[in-house]
Design a protein around this motif. Structure first.
Motif, PDB file in Angstrom:
ATOM      1  N   VAL A  32       0.841  -1.208   0.000  1.00  0.00           N
ATOM      2  CA  VAL A  32       0.000   0.000   0.000  1.00  0.00           C
ATOM      3  C   VAL A  32       0.870   1.251   0.000  1.00  0.00           C
ATOM      4  CG1 VAL A  32      -1.774   1.287   1.265  1.00  0.00           C
ATOM      5  CG2 VAL A  32      -1.941  -1.195   1.081  1.00  0.00           C
ATOM      6  N   GLU A  33       1.990   1.222   0.725  1.00  0.00           N
ATOM      7  CA  GLU A  33       2.904   2.367   0.709  1.00  0.00           C
ATOM      8  C   GLU A  33       3.434   2.610  -0.703  1.00  0.00           C
ATOM      9  OE1 GLU A  33       5.919   1.426   3.598  1.00  0.00           O
ATOM     10  OE2 GLU A  33       4.823   2.414   5.214  1.00  0.00           O
ATOM     11  N   GLN A  34       3.830   1.544  -1.384  1.00  0.00           N
ATOM     12  CA  GLN A  34       4.340   1.682  -2.752  1.00  0.00           C
ATOM     13  C   GLN A  34       3.279   2.257  -3.681  1.00  0.00           C
ATOM     14  OE1 GLN A  34       7.485   1.290  -3.989  1.00  0.00           O
ATOM     15  NE2 GLN A  34       8.028   1.074  -1.828  1.00  0.00           N
ATOM     16  N   ILE A  35       2.057   1.783  -3.547  1.00  0.00           N
ATOM     17  CA  ILE A  35       0.959   2.284  -4.381  1.00  0.00           C
ATOM     18  C   ILE A  35       0.733   3.769  -4.115  1.00  0.00           C
ATOM     19  CG2 ILE A  35      -1.545   2.164  -4.743  1.00  0.00           C
ATOM     20  CD1 ILE A  35      -1.245  -0.907  -4.280  1.00  0.00           C
ATOM     21  N   ALA A  36       0.673   4.141  -2.836  1.00  0.00           N
ATOM     22  CA  ALA A  36       0.441   5.542  -2.478  1.00  0.00           C
ATOM     23  C   ALA A  36       1.552   6.440  -3.018  1.00  0.00           C
ATOM     24  CB  ALA A  36       0.323   5.690  -0.969  1.00  0.00           C
ATOM     25  N   MET A  37       2.801   5.982  -2.882  1.00  0.00           N
ATOM     26  CA  MET A  37       3.919   6.792  -3.377  1.00  0.00           C
ATOM     27  C   MET A  37       3.878   6.929  -4.897  1.00  0.00           C
ATOM     28  SD  MET A  37       7.185   5.842  -0.952  1.00  0.00           S
ATOM     29  CE  MET A  37       7.092   4.073  -1.223  1.00  0.00           C
ATOM     30  N   PHE A  61       4.124  10.798   6.324  1.00  0.00           N
ATOM     31  CA  PHE A  61       4.171  10.671   4.864  1.00  0.00           C
ATOM     32  C   PHE A  61       5.382  11.420   4.303  1.00  0.00           C
ATOM     33  CE2 PHE A  61       2.464  11.417   0.469  1.00  0.00           C
ATOM     34  CZ  PHE A  61       2.569  10.093   0.073  1.00  0.00           C
ATOM     35  N   GLN A  62       5.709  12.584   4.881  1.00  0.00           N
ATOM     36  CA  GLN A  62       6.914  13.312   4.464  1.00  0.00           C
ATOM     37  C   GLN A  62       8.144  12.420   4.647  1.00  0.00           C
ATOM     38  OE1 GLN A  62       7.433  16.104   2.980  1.00  0.00           O
ATOM     39  NE2 GLN A  62       6.025  17.686   3.653  1.00  0.00           N
ATOM     40  N   GLN A  63       8.219  11.745   5.781  1.00  0.00           N
ATOM     41  CA  GLN A  63       9.347  10.870   6.063  1.00  0.00           C
ATOM     42  C   GLN A  63       9.408   9.717   5.059  1.00  0.00           C
ATOM     43  OE1 GLN A  63       9.368   9.199  10.009  1.00  0.00           O
ATOM     44  NE2 GLN A  63      11.398   8.318   9.751  1.00  0.00           N
ATOM     45  N   LEU A  64       8.265   9.111   4.763  1.00  0.00           N
ATOM     46  CA  LEU A  64       8.223   8.008   3.803  1.00  0.00           C
ATOM     47  C   LEU A  64       8.715   8.471   2.435  1.00  0.00           C
ATOM     48  CD1 LEU A  64       7.329   5.047   3.217  1.00  0.00           C
ATOM     49  CD2 LEU A  64       5.129   6.017   2.529  1.00  0.00           C
ATOM     50  N   LEU A  65       8.252   9.648   2.005  1.00  0.00           N
ATOM     51  CA  LEU A  65       8.704  10.173   0.710  1.00  0.00           C
ATOM     52  C   LEU A  65      10.207  10.420   0.722  1.00  0.00           C
ATOM     53  CD1 LEU A  65       5.855  12.719  -0.132  1.00  0.00           C
ATOM     54  CD2 LEU A  65       6.174  10.412  -1.049  1.00  0.00           C
ATOM     55  N   GLY A  66      10.712  10.994   1.808  1.00  0.00           N
ATOM     56  CA  GLY A  66      12.145  11.257   1.908  1.00  0.00           C
ATOM     57  C   GLY A  66      12.974   9.987   1.892  1.00  0.00           C
ATOM     58  N   GLU A  67      12.517   8.981   2.634  1.00  0.00           N
ATOM     59  CA  GLU A  67      13.244   7.704   2.669  1.00  0.00           C
ATOM     60  C   GLU A  67      13.311   7.043   1.298  1.00  0.00           C
ATOM     61  OE1 GLU A  67      11.021   5.544   5.583  1.00  0.00           O
ATOM     62  OE2 GLU A  67      12.011   6.534   7.276  1.00  0.00           O
ATOM     63  N   ASN A  68      12.312   7.332   0.474  1.00  0.00           N
ATOM     64  CA  ASN A  68      12.247   6.726  -0.855  1.00  0.00           C
ATOM     65  C   ASN A  68      12.636   7.697  -1.961  1.00  0.00           C
ATOM     66  OD1 ASN A  68      10.995   3.847  -0.588  1.00  0.00           O
ATOM     67  ND2 ASN A  68      10.002   5.141   0.933  1.00  0.00           N
TER      68      ASN A  68
END
Length: 97
Positions: A32-37, A61-68
Motif C-alpha cells: 500500500v505504501e508503494q501504491i500511495a507513493m 508521509f513526508q518521512q516516507l517520501l524522503g526515505e524513498n
C-alpha cells in the motif's frame, strides 16, 4: 532425539502462525505504501490523498517520501484541498493533518 510435548508443539505452532500473520501484514502495508507513493509521484493523487490512503500523519508521509527519495510537489490543487480540510474541521490533532 529431543521430543516435544503436545503443549510445546501447540506453542510453537501458535508462534509460527502469529509471525506469519505479522509478516503478511507488514507485506500488505509495504504494498500500500508503494501504491500511495506511485500515485503521488505520478500526480494522480495529491499529497493529502496519498497520505490519507495510508492513514499517515503529514510528518509520517513526508518521512516516507524522503526515505524513498520521492520529490515533493505542492500546487494550487493541494492548497485548495488543504484549505477545505481545515474549513470542514477534518484537520485536528486526532486526524494528524
Amino acid at each position: 532425539m529431543n521430543v516435544l510435548s503436545n503443549d510445546e508443539v501447540r506453542v510453537d505452532a501458535i508462534y509460527k502462525y502469529t509471525n506469519s500473520i505479522e509478516l503478511i501484514e507488514q507485506g500488505e502495508r509495504a504494498v500500500v505504501e508503494q501504491i500511495a507513493m506511485q500515485l503521488y509521484e505520478n500526480k494522480i493523487f495529491t499529497f493529502s490523498q496519498a497520505r490519507r490512503l495510508l492513514n499517515y500523519s503529514l510528518w509520517e508521509f513526508q518521512q516516507l517520501l524522503g526515505e524513498n527519495q520521492i520529490v515533493r510537489h505542492y500546487d494550487k490543487d493541494d492548497l485548495a484541498e488543504d484549505i477545505e480540510a481545515v474549513k470542514s474541521g477534518w484537520w485536528d490533532s486526532e486526524n494528524h493533518w
